[in-house]
Motif scaffolding. Structure first.
Motif, short mmCIF file in Angstrom:
data_model
loop_
_atom_site.label_atom_id
_atom_site.label_comp_id
_atom_site.label_asym_id
_atom_site.label_seq_id
_atom_site.Cartn_x
_atom_site.Cartn_y
_atom_site.Cartn_z
N ILE A 80 -7.21 62.23 -20.08
CA ILE A 80 -6.69 61.32 -19.06
C ILE A 80 -7.70 61.27 -17.93
N TYR A 81 -8.19 60.08 -17.63
CA TYR A 81 -9.20 59.89 -16.59
C TYR A 81 -8.51 59.22 -15.39
N ALA A 82 -8.53 59.89 -14.24
CA ALA A 82 -7.75 59.46 -13.09
C ALA A 82 -8.63 58.98 -11.95
N GLY A 83 -8.13 58.01 -11.18
CA GLY A 83 -8.86 57.55 -10.00
C GLY A 83 -8.30 56.24 -9.48
N ALA A 84 -9.16 55.50 -8.77
CA ALA A 84 -8.78 54.23 -8.18
C ALA A 84 -9.23 53.04 -9.01
N GLY A 85 -9.95 53.31 -10.09
CA GLY A 85 -10.46 52.23 -10.93
C GLY A 85 -11.87 51.81 -10.58
N VAL A 140 -7.46 66.56 -18.16
CA VAL A 140 -7.30 65.56 -17.10
C VAL A 140 -8.53 65.62 -16.22
N VAL A 141 -9.22 64.49 -16.06
CA VAL A 141 -10.42 64.46 -15.22
C VAL A 141 -10.27 63.37 -14.17
N ALA A 142 -11.01 63.52 -13.08
CA ALA A 142 -11.00 62.51 -12.01
C ALA A 142 -12.42 62.38 -11.47
N ALA A 143 -12.95 61.17 -11.49
CA ALA A 143 -14.27 60.91 -10.93
C ALA A 143 -14.46 59.40 -10.84
N GLU A 144 -15.08 58.97 -9.74
CA GLU A 144 -15.33 57.55 -9.56
C GLU A 144 -16.37 57.36 -8.47
N ARG A 145 -16.72 56.11 -8.22
CA ARG A 145 -17.77 55.79 -7.25
C ARG A 145 -17.13 55.36 -5.92
#
Length: 324
Positions: A80-85, A140-145
């Motif tokens: 599951i990849y989490a963030g704001a998109g 579950v991971v979370a990463a974005e720009r």
């Protein structure tokens, strides 16, 4: 100890090599250095550099977690990849990319978007979906720009100037967990849905505040106070049982107000503002990692994660430390 359906086996946070400095933001925006420091509370913080990708940070954090726990990538049932998109590319699955890089070949891979509240949402989805009585493992991971979605040449965007980048990876399982997942409560106030909206430009998206509507700080504190009560009621615990309350690091004043309102002293939380900006979804795990690595946790300690995201959504997640 409280019974739980599952929990956090282990987790890790990774930071990029790039840095954003107050001096840079001052030169670009014309906002004075003292004004910027009122928001950032530190002279610099991590952001993705021009040659860095968010998904690579997620892979680094996840690889460390899997290696440290001796987890076979083939045993992971979901990623599951989490963030704001704000992914590294549009119309693309960062969850699948992370799985491919880690050799996870039998998992269902998908994304969850709820801005800086998304990681705890992803953790709840992971725990709720565990097969009872199994040794199932979910990543579950979370990463974005996120830092690159702020226009630091716009003085009116200074309230977002502390947004940086980090990646988190959480291994969730039904057994052998270090932090039992006891429960959570969440809510969205849709009246604030248009307060921040992104603008497309030639090289991406900038998030901007729409208007100067007052009252968001009060809304933050009121929702967090309510959700702390709701979560404690759900798990059958009292406020005196809370050992630590860890809060998104997007606004130090809100953290101070929330602790005061709940009559919790500052030492019952973690303040990383002098070292880091707002690291998106990773804030509360950075704080939890600091407590864990520093030996501040005892078996049975109740830790609440208070997270929020644009939209606006709030949640409070209850964990119980089991690894002591």
């Amino acid at each position: 100890m409280t019974m739980s359906r599952g929990g956090l086996v282990d987790f890790e946070v990774a930071f990029p090599q790039g840095r954003m400095t107050v001096q840079q933001m001052h030169e670009w925006s014309g906002v004075s250095i003292p004004e910027i420091l009122e928001i950032t509370h530190c002279q610099e913080f991590p952001v993705l550099g021009p040659d860095e990708q968010a998904w690579e940070l997620a892979v680094d954090a996840a690889a460390t977690t899997l290696d440290r726990t001796g987890t076979d990538p083939g045993s992971i049932s979901r990623v599951i990849y989490a963030g704001a998109g704000y992914w590294d590319a549009p119309a693309w699955s960062p969850a699948a990319k992370v799985a491919d890089e880690l050799g996870i070949t039998r998992a269902h891979c998908f994304e969850v978007t709820n801005f800086c509240n998304a990681l705890t949402v992803g953790m709840r989805i992971a725990v709720d979906g565990l097969t009872p009585g199994s040794d199932e493992r979910v990543l579950v991971v979370a990463a974005e720009r996120f830092a690159h979605a702020v226009d630091r040449r716009d003085p009116d965007s200074k309230g977002l100037f502390n947004f940086g980048d980090a990646a988190s990876a959480v291994l969730v399982g039904g057994s052998h967990h270090s932090f039992a997942y006891l429960g959570s409560s969440a809510r969205t106030d849709p009246q604030w849905c248009d307060y921040f909206i992104g603008d497309y430009h030639d090289t991406g998206v900038y998030t901007r505040r729409r208007g100067h509507r007052k009252g968001l700080s009060d809304t933050y504190v009121n929702n967090f106070v309510t959700l702390v009560g709701d979560t404690l009621d759900e798990i059958g615990r009292k406020q005196d049982d809370v050992r630590f309350l860890l809060i998104n690091q997007n606004d130090k004043n809100i953290q101070d107000r929330l602790l005061t309102t709940l009559d919790l002293p500052p030492e019952r939380s973690v303040y990383n503002h002098s070292e880091l900006g707002h690291m998106g979804c990773s804030d509360t795990l950075i704080a939890l990692r600091r407590l864990w690595d520093g030996g501040a946790l005892d078996t049975g300690d109740l830790v609440l994660l208070a997270t929020s995201g644009a939209g606006f959504s709030w949640s409070v997640t209850a964990l119980e430390y089991r690894a002591g």
